[in-house]
Design an enzyme around this catalytic site. Structure first.
Site, PDB file in Angstrom:
ATOM      1  N   HIS A   1      38.415  14.227 -61.583  1.00 22.18           N
ATOM      2  CA  HIS A   1      39.293  14.253 -62.788  1.00 22.18           C
ATOM      3  C   HIS A   1      39.350  14.320 -64.088  1.00 22.18           C
ATOM      4  O   HIS A   1      40.029  14.815 -64.929  1.00 22.18           O
ATOM      5  CB  HIS A   1      39.953  12.044 -63.064  1.00 22.18           C
ATOM      6  CG  HIS A   1      40.755  11.783 -63.841  1.00 22.18           C
ATOM      7  ND1 HIS A   1      41.993  12.136 -64.102  1.00 22.18           N
ATOM      8  CD2 HIS A   1      40.505  11.450 -64.632  1.00 22.18           C
ATOM      9  CE1 HIS A   1      42.944  11.104 -65.221  1.00 22.18           C
ATOM     10  NE2 HIS A   1      41.820  11.430 -65.518  1.00 22.18           N
TER      11      HIS A   1
ATOM     12  N   GLN B   1      37.497  17.852 -65.084  1.00 20.56           N
ATOM     13  CA  GLN B   1      37.919  18.924 -64.563  1.00 20.56           C
ATOM     14  C   GLN B   1      39.450  18.951 -64.579  1.00 20.56           C
ATOM     15  O   GLN B   1      40.169  19.499 -64.732  1.00 20.56           O
ATOM     16  CB  GLN B   1      37.441  18.999 -63.839  1.00 20.56           C
ATOM     17  CG  GLN B   1      35.499  19.734 -63.577  1.00 20.56           C
ATOM     18  CD  GLN B   1      35.606  20.303 -64.821  1.00 20.56           C
ATOM     19  OE1 GLN B   1      36.163  20.918 -64.879  1.00 20.56           O
ATOM     20  NE2 GLN B   1      34.432  19.960 -65.622  1.00 20.56           N
TER      21      GLN B   1
ATOM     22  N   HIS C   1      41.919  17.011 -66.098  1.00 17.79           N
ATOM     23  CA  HIS C   1      42.447  16.845 -66.607  1.00 17.79           C
ATOM     24  C   HIS C   1      42.661  17.116 -68.022  1.00 17.79           C
ATOM     25  O   HIS C   1      43.680  18.279 -68.749  1.00 17.79           O
ATOM     26  CB  HIS C   1      42.019  15.502 -67.320  1.00 17.79           C
ATOM     27  CG  HIS C   1      42.539  14.746 -68.873  1.00 17.79           C
ATOM     28  ND1 HIS C   1      44.261  14.699 -68.741  1.00 17.79           N
ATOM     29  CD2 HIS C   1      42.597  14.613 -69.744  1.00 17.79           C
ATOM     30  CE1 HIS C   1      44.202  13.809 -69.617  1.00 17.79           C
ATOM     31  NE2 HIS C   1      43.222  13.637 -70.869  1.00 17.79           N
TER      32      HIS C   1
END
Length: 102
Positions: free
Chosen positions: A76, A78, A80
């Site tokens: 998540h 990475q 994001h």
């Protein structure tokens, strides 16, 4: 290195700050505030650079043989960060388009 959850949340924090500043740059340009847009793009770049330094540390650690557990939270973070970088790139283009229109 700090514990993995702390590192992950720092990636999310800096990525989110970078994305938010990029969106604020677009909003400033829409109103004709190109100096404000420039400042927000710089703020975005600074936040994303902080995230990039953290990411680079993780990569360098792995090169040295330090294993990083791949959790859903890491994925998540990475994702994001990648999304935030894309928003900033597009914001730069949109600010320039608004500048040309005005």
């Amino acid at each position: 290195m700090e514990n993995q959850e702390t590192v992950i949340f720092q990636l999310i924090l800096h990525g989110g700050n970078g994305r938010s500043a990029a969106m604020e740059a677009i909003q400033a340009a829409r109103t004709g505030d190109f100096e404000g847009a420039k400042d927000k793009l710089k703020e975005s770049a600074n936040a994303l650079n902080e995230a990039h330094h953290i990411q680079t540390s993780l990569i360098q650690g792995e090169i040295r043989g330090e294993k990083t557990e791949i959790t859903l939270l890491m994925v998540h973070a990475q994702d994001h960060l990648m999304n935030a970088i894309m928003v900033r790139d597009l914001a730069e283009e949109m600010v320039e388009l608004y500048r040309r229109i005005k």
